[in-house]
Design a protein around this motif. Structure first.
Motif, mmCIF file in Angstrom:
data_model
loop_
_atom_site.group_PDB
_atom_site.id
_atom_site.type_symbol
_atom_site.label_atom_id
_atom_site.label_comp_id
_atom_site.label_asym_id
_atom_site.label_seq_id
_atom_site.Cartn_x
_atom_site.Cartn_y
_atom_site.Cartn_z
ATOM 1 N N UNK A 83 -40.967 42.838 -9.994
ATOM 2 C CA UNK A 83 -39.804 43.380 -9.081
ATOM 3 C C UNK A 83 -39.088 43.856 -10.080
ATOM 4 N N UNK A 84 -37.453 44.552 -9.995
ATOM 5 C CA UNK A 84 -36.552 45.274 -10.797
ATOM 6 C C UNK A 84 -35.277 44.767 -10.139
ATOM 7 N N UNK A 85 -34.692 43.467 -9.709
ATOM 8 C CA UNK A 85 -34.259 43.408 -9.505
ATOM 9 C C UNK A 85 -32.691 43.821 -10.556
ATOM 10 N N UNK A 86 -31.965 44.675 -9.399
ATOM 11 C CA UNK A 86 -30.462 45.021 -9.523
ATOM 12 C C UNK A 86 -29.552 44.763 -8.401
ATOM 13 N N UNK A 87 -27.960 44.519 -9.068
ATOM 14 C CA UNK A 87 -27.193 44.415 -8.732
ATOM 15 C C UNK A 87 -25.488 44.568 -8.631
ATOM 16 N N UNK A 88 -24.937 44.977 -8.136
ATOM 17 C CA UNK A 88 -23.781 45.715 -8.999
ATOM 18 C C UNK A 88 -22.124 45.291 -7.980
ATOM 19 N N UNK A 89 -21.652 44.331 -8.402
ATOM 20 C CA UNK A 89 -20.566 43.483 -8.027
ATOM 21 C C UNK A 89 -19.195 43.364 -8.475
ATOM 22 N N UNK A 90 -18.412 43.349 -7.815
ATOM 23 C CA UNK A 90 -17.311 42.541 -8.293
ATOM 24 C C UNK A 90 -16.283 41.067 -8.114
ATOM 25 N N UNK A 91 -16.044 40.598 -8.687
ATOM 26 C CA UNK A 91 -15.338 39.495 -8.658
ATOM 27 C C UNK A 91 -13.633 39.319 -7.891
ATOM 28 N N UNK A 92 -13.327 37.822 -7.209
ATOM 29 C CA UNK A 92 -12.207 38.202 -6.877
ATOM 30 C C UNK A 92 -11.199 37.875 -7.229
ATOM 31 N N UNK A 93 -10.719 37.280 -8.829
ATOM 32 C CA UNK A 93 -10.369 37.097 -9.403
ATOM 33 C C UNK A 93 -10.091 35.304 -9.709
ATOM 34 N N UNK A 94 -10.132 34.625 -8.866
ATOM 35 C CA UNK A 94 -10.206 33.376 -8.493
ATOM 36 C C UNK A 94 -11.740 32.570 -9.568
ATOM 37 N N UNK A 95 -12.238 32.113 -10.409
ATOM 38 C CA UNK A 95 -12.794 31.800 -10.980
ATOM 39 C C UNK A 95 -11.955 31.325 -12.250
ATOM 40 N N UNK A 96 -11.859 30.174 -12.576
ATOM 41 C CA UNK A 96 -11.145 29.311 -13.419
ATOM 42 C C UNK A 96 -12.363 29.639 -14.749
ATOM 43 N N UNK A 97 -13.013 29.773 -14.851
ATOM 44 C CA UNK A 97 -14.471 29.733 -15.991
ATOM 45 C C UNK A 97 -15.408 30.614 -15.300
ATOM 46 N N UNK A 98 -16.153 31.163 -16.635
ATOM 47 C CA UNK A 98 -16.922 31.660 -16.203
ATOM 48 C C UNK A 98 -18.454 30.946 -17.191
ATOM 49 N N UNK A 99 -19.593 29.872 -16.381
ATOM 50 C CA UNK A 99 -20.267 29.468 -17.310
ATOM 51 C C UNK A 99 -20.982 30.399 -18.003
ATOM 52 N N UNK A 100 -21.187 29.835 -19.324
ATOM 53 C CA UNK A 100 -22.071 30.416 -20.292
ATOM 54 C C UNK A 100 -23.593 30.716 -19.706
ATOM 55 N N UNK A 101 -24.448 29.797 -19.120
ATOM 56 C CA UNK A 101 -25.472 29.911 -18.281
ATOM 57 C C UNK A 101 -25.630 31.288 -17.740
ATOM 58 N N UNK A 102 -26.432 32.026 -18.337
ATOM 59 C CA UNK A 102 -27.022 33.188 -17.369
ATOM 60 C C UNK A 102 -28.006 33.413 -17.147
ATOM 61 N N UNK A 103 -28.923 32.554 -17.253
ATOM 62 C CA UNK A 103 -30.299 32.549 -16.755
ATOM 63 C C UNK A 103 -31.011 31.020 -16.498
ATOM 64 N N UNK A 104 -30.921 31.391 -15.302
ATOM 65 C CA UNK A 104 -31.550 29.758 -14.666
ATOM 66 C C UNK A 104 -32.791 29.509 -14.046
ATOM 67 N N UNK A 105 -33.987 28.226 -14.679
ATOM 68 C CA UNK A 105 -35.274 28.487 -14.107
ATOM 69 C C UNK A 105 -34.997 27.316 -14.113
ATOM 70 N N UNK A 106 -35.668 26.005 -12.993
ATOM 71 C CA UNK A 106 -35.478 24.959 -12.425
ATOM 72 C C UNK A 106 -35.138 24.620 -11.196
ATOM 73 N N UNK A 107 -34.884 23.815 -11.208
ATOM 74 C CA UNK A 107 -34.138 22.684 -9.484
ATOM 75 C C UNK A 107 -32.212 22.723 -10.600
ATOM 76 N N UNK A 108 -31.325 23.585 -9.741
ATOM 77 C CA UNK A 108 -29.608 23.178 -10.855
ATOM 78 C C UNK A 108 -29.907 22.303 -9.598
ATOM 79 N N UNK A 109 -29.782 22.187 -8.699
ATOM 80 C CA UNK A 109 -29.192 20.431 -8.266
ATOM 81 C C UNK A 109 -30.217 19.976 -7.323
ATOM 82 N N UNK A 110 -30.017 19.009 -6.567
ATOM 83 C CA UNK A 110 -30.509 18.652 -5.261
ATOM 84 C C UNK A 110 -31.414 19.466 -4.530
ATOM 85 N N UNK A 111 -30.222 20.491 -4.268
ATOM 86 C CA UNK A 111 -30.520 21.241 -3.113
ATOM 87 C C UNK A 111 -31.375 22.151 -2.770
#
Length: 274
Positions: free
Chosen positions: A187-215
């Protein structure tokens, strides 16, 4: 964007001169991150601790800061919780265990701190994220973990793409993006979006593999990433349609007959880890 003029035997350098963009996708005034481990301009072997950000010069200009020209790759996988490999055609194959995986033991790609800081200040801009990806072992339907994202965490973000999703975002008006048959597959996955302005930081991590949490324990997909591109559309002036077309062209050229990813082969996830 500035250009480099090549004259045999003559080289210009200094302030105001930049290397030419590595391809049409990268030729954007808003180019922020571009990861492609097999790109002919700056290929890398194995799974090193860092890989080039192919738009590092533009990103540094956007952030008005001296930033590393590289993307950091980090792995918390153990021999039983996950594996990584390079495919025959240079893709990065990320394979978490479906049995012995551990929450928060993940593989990540991380941007430079200065870029994360700048993205936070520009979070209400329009952003574009694209990813050429092949899912090799499906995750669990209904609990589709993000494979790539720009945001604070897995629940608060500007834009993200995940297995089988439409690349929906917490905020803004992202557009449908799925361009291939259901996973596992290409697949070629693409998305465009605009943030709300409510985030207090942006994580350095942008690619994720494996379970980030128990969910996502025992539910994360295995996948091959061929390239990943993030562009600030507010800075570039590109439309979503133009960005998607350029991303799709790189994806199609790479995977079509004669392309640099065509005929790729990889280890079956079950052969690497349970």
């Amino acid at each position: 964007m500035s250009r480099e003029i090549r004259i045999p035997g003559v080289e210009f350098s200094g302030p105001g001169f930049q290397d030419p963009p590595v391809d049409d996708l990268a030729d954007s005034a808003g180019a922020f991150l571009y990861m492609d481990l097999s790109h002919p301009e700056l290929p890398v072997t194995g799974v090193p601790a860092s890989v080039p950000n192919l738009v590092a010069e533009t990103a540094a200009a956007l952030a008005a800061a001296s930033t590393p020209a590289s993307i950091t790759l980090t792995s918390a996988f153990t021999s039983s919780s996950g594996r990584t490999e390079r495919t025959a055609k240079g893709g990065l194959h990320i394979v978490p265990s479906k049995v012995n995986d551990v929450a928060a033991q993940t593989f990540q790609a991380q941007m430079a701190p200065a870029l994360a800081t700048w993205a936070r200040t520009q979070q209400t801009d329009w952003w574009f994220l694209s990813m050429s990806v092949r899912v090799t072992r499906a995750g669990t339907a209904g609990t589709e973990q993000q494979m790539a994202r720009l945001g604070q965490n897995t629940s608060t973000y500007i834009a993200s793409v995940s297995e089988g999703s439409a690349g929906t975002s917490s905020f803004g008006l992202p557009l449908p993006n799925r361009t291939s048959s259901p996973t596992p597959g290409l697949a070629n996955l693409c998305v465009a979006a605009q943030g709300s302005g409510s985030m207090t930081n942006i994580a350095q991590s942008f690619l994720l593999g494996g379970p980030v949490n128990a969910t996502y324990l025992h539910k994360a997909p295995s996948y091959i990433v061929y390239n990943l591109f993030i562009d600030n559309l507010t800075s570039s002036g590109r439309s979503y349609a133009e960005s998607r077309a350029l991303s799709g062209a790189v994806h199609s050229a790479g995977h079509s007959i004669g392309g640099r990813w065509a005929g790729d082969t990889w280890s079956a996830p079950a052969d690497l880890i349970a």
